[in-house]
Scaffold this motif. Structure first.
Motif, PDB file in Angstrom:
ATOM      1  N   PRO A   1       0.504-103.141 -25.168  1.00  0.00           N
ATOM      2  CA  PRO A   1       0.322-104.223 -26.148  1.00  0.00           C
ATOM      3  C   PRO A   1       0.499-103.724 -27.578  1.00  0.00           C
ATOM      4  N   GLU A   2       0.096-102.479 -27.831  1.00  0.00           N
ATOM      5  CA  GLU A   2       0.272-101.907 -29.166  1.00  0.00           C
ATOM      6  C   GLU A   2       1.760-101.877 -29.556  1.00  0.00           C
TER       7      GLU A   2
ATOM      8  N   ILE B   1       4.076-103.934 -28.475  1.00  0.00           N
ATOM      9  CA  ILE B   1       4.519-105.306 -28.754  1.00  0.00           C
ATOM     10  C   ILE B   1       4.114-105.717 -30.174  1.00  0.00           C
ATOM     11  N   LEU B   2       2.896-105.371 -30.550  1.00  0.00           N
ATOM     12  CA  LEU B   2       2.436-105.688 -31.908  1.00  0.00           C
ATOM     13  C   LEU B   2       3.270-104.948 -32.946  1.00  0.00           C
ATOM     14  N   GLU B   3       3.583-103.707 -32.661  1.00  0.00           N
ATOM     15  CA  GLU B   3       4.387-102.902 -33.600  1.00  0.00           C
ATOM     16  C   GLU B   3       5.773-103.528 -33.804  1.00  0.00           C
ATOM     17  N   LYS B   4       6.390-103.985 -32.727  1.00  0.00           N
ATOM     18  CA  LYS B   4       7.730-104.575 -32.833  1.00  0.00           C
ATOM     19  C   LYS B   4       7.671-106.013 -33.346  1.00  0.00           C
ATOM     20  N   ASN B   5       6.532-106.654 -33.169  1.00  0.00           N
ATOM     21  CA  ASN B   5       6.273-107.990 -33.699  1.00  0.00           C
ATOM     22  C   ASN B   5       7.477-108.942 -33.513  1.00  0.00           C
ATOM     23  N   PRO B   6       7.833-109.241 -32.270  1.00  0.00           N
ATOM     24  CA  PRO B   6       9.021-110.064 -32.034  1.00  0.00           C
ATOM     25  C   PRO B   6       8.832-111.517 -32.451  1.00  0.00           C
ATOM     26  N   ASP B   7       9.947-112.149 -32.832  1.00  0.00           N
ATOM     27  CA  ASP B   7       9.921-113.581 -33.127  1.00  0.00           C
ATOM     28  C   ASP B   7       9.791-114.388 -31.832  1.00  0.00           C
ATOM     29  N   TYR B   8      10.444-113.891 -30.790  1.00  0.00           N
ATOM     30  CA  TYR B   8      10.350-114.488 -29.453  1.00  0.00           C
ATOM     31  C   TYR B   8       9.954-113.400 -28.462  1.00  0.00           C
TER      32      TYR B   8
ATOM     33  N   ASN C   1      -3.145-110.813 -24.926  1.00  0.00           N
ATOM     34  CA  ASN C   1      -4.407-110.171 -25.325  1.00  0.00           C
ATOM     35  C   ASN C   1      -4.552-110.248 -26.840  1.00  0.00           C
ATOM     36  N   GLU C   2      -5.612-109.667 -27.349  1.00  0.00           N
ATOM     37  CA  GLU C   2      -5.927-109.798 -28.777  1.00  0.00           C
ATOM     38  C   GLU C   2      -4.858-109.195 -29.683  1.00  0.00           C
TER      39      GLU C   2
END
Length: 330
Positions: A254-255, A257-264, A286-287
């Motif tokens: 999850p970290e 995913i947050l780092e890449k911060n995708p639009d979709y 998740n959070e």
């Protein structure tokens, strides 16, 4: 006096004779005329059935001669089964475990179970006396054994060139089963729908991340991967250009995913595809992921794993995949 009488009598006899001959000739002609078709048919030999036509198919594992409209076809790829179903072509044998719900009719006893996707049952296949066996990646190690049983063709999708590969495979089916025109029409529909979605995506200029959820773990897929059509064909920019192209994806957290911060964020639930209890949403949302643009903008899109994981590359599945992406673009 007698001579005078003889002449009319002779004339009458001659006239009657000519009349009789004429009548006989007319009858004969009529008889010949009515009998003519059957006589001609019996005189000319009936057209002998043409020998089975053969086509040579070049594929990843070799070159195979195949009869057109083969009987007792065995299919190991669900994408190809999907296309054959769309084209109305009957098959005899399939691996019946994990068949996508929309192809559930192939679980019926009228279709023979020929093993699993990874372990073909050679004895059962041989008993069916197939004239064609179609395989893809999971069965390629058994190619040499299968081609001893019947002509075997590899029609798996090459993810590095998804649409070219999908198009070529579908046209191959059209060639083998005499469905070229229908195939062209169906491919044209898919091409048109792809352009519609692609134009929308390019106008937005957004990026995307594709993840596979499996029993609580996550892996990422990028351009050129099994789900790479989202980048390579539809046109979403990759949220990460460096994702490794592997069958099972690049393990992520999850970290990440947050780092890449995708639009979709596009999610494929493998657990659900293989008959397990779906837990993708719980795993993904998740959070940390809730802080991403995808979550905030409502653009986490859960894709149907039956099309994306089990049977990609089919006339039905690709059309449905494009529809899902179209519905997900906001």
């Amino acid at each position: 006096m007698k001579k005078k009488l003889m002449l009319p009598v002779l004339s009458l006899i001659v006239a009657l004779g000519v009349s009789a001959c004429g009548a006989g000739k007319t009858e004969t002609n009529n008889a010949a005329g009515s009998a003519s078709p059957s006589a001609a048919a019996s005189a000319s030999p009936s057209a002998a059935p043409s020998a089975p036509t053969e086509v040579t198919i070049k594929h990843k594992l070799g070159e195979t001669k195949v009869k057109t409209n083969p009987k007792n076809v065995v299919v190991f790829d669900f994408g190809i089964l999907d296309s054959l179903d769309k084209l109305g072509i009957e098959v005899t044998g399939v691996p019946q475990a994990n068949i996508p719900p929309y192809l559930a009719k192939y679980k019926d006893a009228k279709y023979k179970n020929v093993g699993s996707l990874t372990e073909p049952d050679f004895e059962k296949i041989n008993a069916l006396k197939p004239e064609l066996i179609i395989i893809s990646g999971r069965q390629q190690t058994g190619y040499d054994e299968l081609k001893k049983i019947a002509p075997t063709v590899f029609l798996g999708v090459d993810t590095a060139k998804y649409m070219d590969s999908y198009t070529e495979n579908t046209k191959t089916l059209g060639l083998i089963f005499g469905k070229e025109k229908v195939v062209e029409e169906e491919l044209a529909k898919v091409t048109a729908s792809i352009k519609t979605v692609s134009d929308k995506v390019k106008a937005q200029n957004k990026n995307a991340l594709i993840v596979l959820a499996n029993e609580g773990s996550l892996s990422a897929y990028g351009a050129g991967s099994r789900f790479g059509i989202i980048h390579d064909v539809i046109g979403f920019k990759p949220a990460d250009e460096n994702i490794k192209v592997t069958t099972h994806g690049d393990p992520i957290s999850p970290e990440y995913i947050l780092e890449k911060n995708p639009d979709y964020l596009f999610v494929v639930d493998r657990t659900a595809a293989v008959g397990g209890e779906s837990s993708a949403k719980k795993t993904v949302e998740n959070e940390l992921v809730k802080k991403t643009n995808a979550f905030k903008n409502g653009t986490i899109v859960y894709l149907d794993p039956n099309y994306w994981y089990l049977s990609g590359g089919g006339l039905i599945s690709v059309a449905e995949m494009v529809k899902e992406l179209d519905a997900g673009v906001k």
